[in-house]
Each structure stands twice: as structure tokens, then as C-alpha cells.
Design a protein around this motif. Structure first.
Motif, short mmCIF file in Angstrom:
data_model
loop_
_atom_site.label_atom_id
_atom_site.label_comp_id
_atom_site.label_asym_id
_atom_site.label_seq_id
_atom_site.Cartn_x
_atom_site.Cartn_y
_atom_site.Cartn_z
N GLU A 84 0.85 -1.19 0.00
CA GLU A 84 0.00 0.00 0.00
C GLU A 84 0.89 1.24 0.00
O GLU A 84 1.87 1.30 0.75
N PRO A 85 0.60 2.24 -0.85
CA PRO A 85 1.37 3.49 -0.79
C PRO A 85 1.29 4.10 0.60
O PRO A 85 0.19 4.31 1.12
N VAL A 86 2.41 4.39 1.19
CA VAL A 86 2.45 4.87 2.58
C VAL A 86 1.69 6.18 2.72
O VAL A 86 0.94 6.36 3.69
N ARG A 87 1.87 7.09 1.80
CA ARG A 87 1.19 8.38 1.88
C ARG A 87 -0.33 8.21 1.84
O ARG A 87 -1.06 8.81 2.63
N ARG A 88 -0.81 7.38 0.93
CA ARG A 88 -2.25 7.14 0.83
C ARG A 88 -2.79 6.52 2.11
O ARG A 88 -3.85 6.91 2.62
N PHE A 89 -2.08 5.55 2.65
CA PHE A 89 -2.50 4.90 3.88
C PHE A 89 -2.51 5.88 5.05
O PHE A 89 -3.46 5.92 5.83
N ALA A 90 -1.46 6.70 5.16
CA ALA A 90 -1.35 7.65 6.27
C ALA A 90 -2.49 8.66 6.24
O ALA A 90 -3.07 8.99 7.29
N VAL A 91 -2.83 9.16 5.06
CA VAL A 91 -3.92 10.13 4.95
C VAL A 91 -5.27 9.48 5.26
O VAL A 91 -6.12 10.06 5.94
N ALA A 92 -5.44 8.24 4.81
CA ALA A 92 -6.72 7.56 4.97
C ALA A 92 -7.02 7.23 6.43
O ALA A 92 -8.19 7.26 6.85
N ILE A 93 -6.01 6.91 7.21
CA ILE A 93 -6.26 6.49 8.60
C ILE A 93 -6.17 7.64 9.58
O ILE A 93 -6.36 7.44 10.79
N LEU A 94 -5.90 8.85 9.10
CA LEU A 94 -5.75 10.00 10.00
C LEU A 94 -6.98 10.24 10.87
O LEU A 94 -6.83 10.52 12.07
N PRO A 95 -8.22 10.16 10.34
CA PRO A 95 -9.38 10.35 11.22
C PRO A 95 -9.44 9.34 12.36
O PRO A 95 -9.76 9.70 13.50
N ALA A 96 -9.14 8.08 12.07
CA ALA A 96 -9.15 7.06 13.12
C ALA A 96 -8.06 7.33 14.15
O ALA A 96 -8.26 7.14 15.35
#
Length: 207
Positions: A36-48
Motif C-alpha cells: 500500500e502506498p504509505v502516503r495514501r495509507f497515512a492520509v486515509a487512517i488519519l481520522p481514526a
């Protein structure tokens, strides 16, 4: 006195840094095992992660984790609905780190040298206890989870009351690490399930 306050300050800083190290390691796992692209993952899980920091509860963060997995990362419902609740119940990656750090701090303030046998016994028990702890703020179960490890290593338990009083900040970062690990596990399982599906489809095409 002042020496004890200084020691507690170092304890808080050390524990927070260890939890942040565990959290950072999850991004390495995402890149290597989750594909998984790290940047995409980091942005996606930020709310959680934000909810994890504010509530100190993996359980309270579960709806946000499901939303991140499904809507933001596009993981299958079957995977997210199975892995995330199971991870919240059993997969608390930062808990053994906390238990061992607490025991090591108690040994340090009493000037006790821990043997290899004590460390192994403590680590094994810490791993078992972490799977039975609740996904609520750490103060709820601090004594019940840390005391058995400390006792098993033959250390005094009196300082645990003081460490409980300063557990709020470290527990924020512990929950952050747990939530990140739960979503990382979901990503890895998703990749494996997709790989198995592709392999099955290929085998069916060959036949």
C-alpha cells in the motif's frame, strides 16, 4: 522529591517514544507486506488516529477504522468486518511494550538488575495478558494488566500507583499505535486475500 519527578518525566518521554516507534514501524510493514502506498495509507487512517488520541480507546475508534478501511482505502467489507473487530479485541501491539517498560522502570528505581530469565518470563506473560486486556483507556485496567507482569518478574508493585497517575499521555500514544497496527493488519490480510483470489482465478482458468 525533584529526583522522582525527573524520573517520571523520563519515564513518560521514553514510553511515548517507544509507542511512536511501534507506530512508525507499521508504515514500514504497510510498504513491504501491505503493498500500500504509505502516503495514501497515512492520509486515509488519519481520522481514526485522531479519535484514538482523543479517546484513548481502540473500541471507540472502531467505527472510524471501519470507515477508513472501507471508504478511504477500499478494502473489502468481508475483510474489514472480520479483521478490525478481532484486532481491537486481541491485537494490542503496544501493550507488551508498556508492561515491560513499567517493569524495567520499577527495577531501575529500586536498583534491581534483571536477569535474562526474568525478562523472558515477563515478556511471555506480557504477550498473553495483552490479548485479554480491554480496548478502553489504559487507566481502567492499568493495575490489572501491569501488576501480574511486575510480580512475575519478582519486582515491587508499590510504584504502580504513581505510574498509573501519569499514564494518560503515554496511553494516548499507545492507542495511536494500536489503531495503526489494527489497520495495518487489515491491509496485509486484504493483500493476501486478493492474492489468493487471483491465484484461484488463475488455476480455474488453466483448468
Amino acid at each position: 522529591g525533584l529526583d522522582m519527578l525527573t524520573a517520571l518525566g523520563w519515564y513518560i518521554v521514553l514510553l511515548c517514544c517507544l509507542h511512536l516507534a511501534v507506530t512508525s514501524l507499521m508504515y514500514v510493514v504497510i510498504a513491504l507486506a501491505g503493498n500500500e502506498p504509505v502516503r495514501r495509507f497515512a492520509v486515509a487512517i488519519l481520522p481514526a488516529q485522531t479519535i484514538a488520541l482523543s479517546t484513548q480507546s481502540s473500541l471507540a475508534s472502531l467505527p472510524a477504522m471501519v470507515e477508513s478501511a472501507r471508504a478511504r482505502l477500499g478494502y473489502p467489507l468481508a475483510v474489514a468486518s472480520l479483521v478490525l473487530p478481532m484486532a481491537v479485541s486481541l491485537f494490542r501491539l503496544t501493550s507488551p511494550v508498556q508492561y515491560m517498560t513499567v517493569a524495567a522502570f520499577v527495577a531501575w528505581i529500586y536498583g534491581i538488575d534483571l536477569s535474562a530469565g526474568q525478562l523472558v518470563a515477563g515478556a511471555a506473560l506480557a504477550a498473553v495478558i495483552s490479548m485479554g486486556s480491554v480496548g478502553l483507556p489504559g487507566q481502567v485496567s492499568f493495575m490489572a494488566t501491569n501488576m501480574p507482569v511486575t510480580q512475575a518478574m519478582g519486582l515491587p508493585t508499590e510504584p504502580l500507583g504513581i505510574l498509573l497517575a501519569v499514564d494518560t499521555v503515554p496511553d494516548m500514544f499507545a492507542t495511536l499505535g494500536n489503531v495503526t497496527a489494527d489497520l495495518t493488519a487489515t491491509s496485509v490480510v486484504t493483500r493476501q486475500s486478493r492474492g489468493d483470489g487471483d491465484a484461484s482465478a488463475g488455476a480455474a482458468g488453466e483448468t
